[in-house]
Design a protein around this motif. Sequence first.
Motif, PDB file in Angstrom:
ATOM      1  N   LYS A 196      22.080  53.594  42.507  1.00  0.00           N
ATOM      2  CA  LYS A 196      21.928  53.665  43.968  1.00  0.00           C
ATOM      3  C   LYS A 196      22.727  52.568  44.670  1.00  0.00           C
ATOM      4  CE  LYS A 196      17.456  53.106  43.882  1.00  0.00           C
ATOM      5  NZ  LYS A 196      17.268  52.870  42.429  1.00  0.00           N
ATOM      6  N   THR A 197      22.532  51.344  44.186  1.00  0.00           N
ATOM      7  CA  THR A 197      23.244  50.220  44.805  1.00  0.00           C
ATOM      8  C   THR A 197      24.750  50.394  44.646  1.00  0.00           C
ATOM      9  OG1 THR A 197      21.361  48.828  44.262  1.00  0.00           O
ATOM     10  CG2 THR A 197      23.391  47.699  44.889  1.00  0.00           C
ATOM     11  N   GLN A 198      25.149  50.850  43.473  1.00  0.00           N
ATOM     12  CA  GLN A 198      26.575  51.066  43.223  1.00  0.00           C
ATOM     13  C   GLN A 198      27.154  52.062  44.220  1.00  0.00           C
ATOM     14  OE1 GLN A 198      28.602  49.499  40.594  1.00  0.00           O
ATOM     15  NE2 GLN A 198      29.952  50.216  42.210  1.00  0.00           N
ATOM     16  N   VAL A 216      21.604  48.670  53.261  1.00  0.00           N
ATOM     17  CA  VAL A 216      20.462  47.813  52.945  1.00  0.00           C
ATOM     18  C   VAL A 216      19.962  48.147  51.554  1.00  0.00           C
ATOM     19  CG1 VAL A 216      18.150  47.085  53.606  1.00  0.00           C
ATOM     20  CG2 VAL A 216      19.800  47.667  55.375  1.00  0.00           C
ATOM     21  N   ASP A 217      20.045  47.174  50.675  1.00  0.00           N
ATOM     22  CA  ASP A 217      19.571  47.388  49.326  1.00  0.00           C
ATOM     23  C   ASP A 217      18.102  46.992  49.255  1.00  0.00           C
ATOM     24  OD1 ASP A 217      20.228  48.367  46.866  1.00  0.00           O
ATOM     25  OD2 ASP A 217      20.810  46.423  46.028  1.00  0.00           O
ATOM     26  N   GLU A 218      17.320  47.789  48.559  1.00  0.00           N
ATOM     27  CA  GLU A 218      15.886  47.502  48.394  1.00  0.00           C
ATOM     28  C   GLU A 218      15.189  47.333  49.743  1.00  0.00           C
ATOM     29  OE1 GLU A 218      14.657  47.822  45.483  1.00  0.00           O
ATOM     30  OE2 GLU A 218      16.429  47.641  44.213  1.00  0.00           O
ATOM     31  N   LEU A 219      15.403  48.284  50.597  1.00  0.00           N
ATOM     32  CA  LEU A 219      14.801  48.226  51.937  1.00  0.00           C
ATOM     33  C   LEU A 219      13.271  48.086  51.930  1.00  0.00           C
ATOM     34  CD1 LEU A 219      15.730  49.775  55.188  1.00  0.00           C
ATOM     35  CD2 LEU A 219      13.595  50.651  54.269  1.00  0.00           C
TER      36      LEU A 219
HETATM   37 MG    MG Z   1      19.703  48.702  43.195  1.00  0.00          MG
END
Ligand code: MG
Length: 400
Positions: A47-49, A111-114
Amino acid sequence: MFKPKTYKNSTELANLSGVPIYMHDMIDAALRSRLNTFLQGNTGSGKTQLVRDVMHYLPKSLFILGRNDMDTRELFQQVNPEFLRAIKTGEYSEIKFKELTDKVNYNLIGVDELPNCVPAVRAQLFNLFDGFIEIDGKAYPIGSGYSVGMATGNIGQQFTESSNELGRALKDRMHLIIDTDFFLPKPIDTLEMLTADRNPRINFNDSGEDKTEEIIKKHRELQEREVPFEKYILASYLIHGLDYLSDYGSKTALKSGWPNKLEGHAAGSDEALILPVSPRAAKSIIALSQALDSIVEEKGAGPDYFVSMMTAFKFASAYSGILNQSAVMQNHDENPYKAMDAVIDTTKAQFDSQKDLIDAGLDMARQGQEKQKVLKDFSGRWGFMRNLLENLAKKDENTR
Ligand SMILES: [Mg+2]
Ligand SMILES: Nc1ncnc2c1ncn2[C@@H]1O[C@H](COP(=O)(O)OP(=O)(O)O)[C@@H](O)[C@H]1O
């Protein structure tokens, strides 16, 4: 055309006119239609990637890592350091804030890990996704013209708890929520990923390839693109047809009685499986469907308005809170996408059975007539067509 640099996933999310739609195509569609996307899923699914890869194409982006010890001051500081100075030095005027927000020109807020963010910060982030900042209850648009939000997080079960503040906020503010766990990369993707390097960290792809102009151009073109009238009919069905209950009239009006009061046939049908979509969601569905059509065309195929509307409906609504969660658990393997497929099957059967009548109705309206013979045939969940056609006919009569 958005093609992520590092993220790999050859699992099809949908197929439109023979054109496979992958995760990156869905993200492409979201970018062109400017819909905010939340990627939900287990750790390590990329997801982050994927967010990082999108940022690679939209270099004017802000990346925020969600932390529970971040307050709105720190968020403002990250958005534009001058904000805090303005507040501190007491240069606290609307003009000053407007000046500062005008200068904020991010095209993408990632936004990562919102879910780690506290509610006050989340609320500001959602505003940023929609292109404005709220200070003292006043909304200041940010200056970029085009801005969109992408966020990630794993909240799994919490989506299903209607009392959950986070789940509700996400459903209210994100246009598209995709659970990546149901569309995991295939073995060949993970093999490519493994052979690429042995670095378990995110690849930042800093050597940017700026696609900002292209994405904004596509967004503009989409707004000009004509919407087939059938899409409005389908959207009206999702708003009004899906609200219809044979015994009670309206699901919405049944309030908390839905779905438990339903009995017999209704309890086993999609009457007990899904609530109507909101008018706001219907707009997102049409926008996403238009974007999917444009992608299908770019890949050399002809768009199919029904399939693209249903695909948009599936991905905009699976996590929007309109599905009956216990029915999803019991009858659809806990997979909301399977439940959506069942609703889509019913919708297709419904639409096919009404096709000729709808065509006759639209012909009638175009001629500015009201033929009771045609109107009275619209009944049950299609009853909404009567009101629509009567008024369209009047309008047409007036404009002639
Ligand atoms: Mg992640
Ligand atoms: N589908 C994928 N394609 C390419 N790399 C991936 C994919 N999924 C995971 N990775 C790699 O695995 C690591 C973890 O991925 P990450 O994006 O942090 O997952 P998540 O945010 O879903 O927890 C990173 O090094 C990332 O580059």
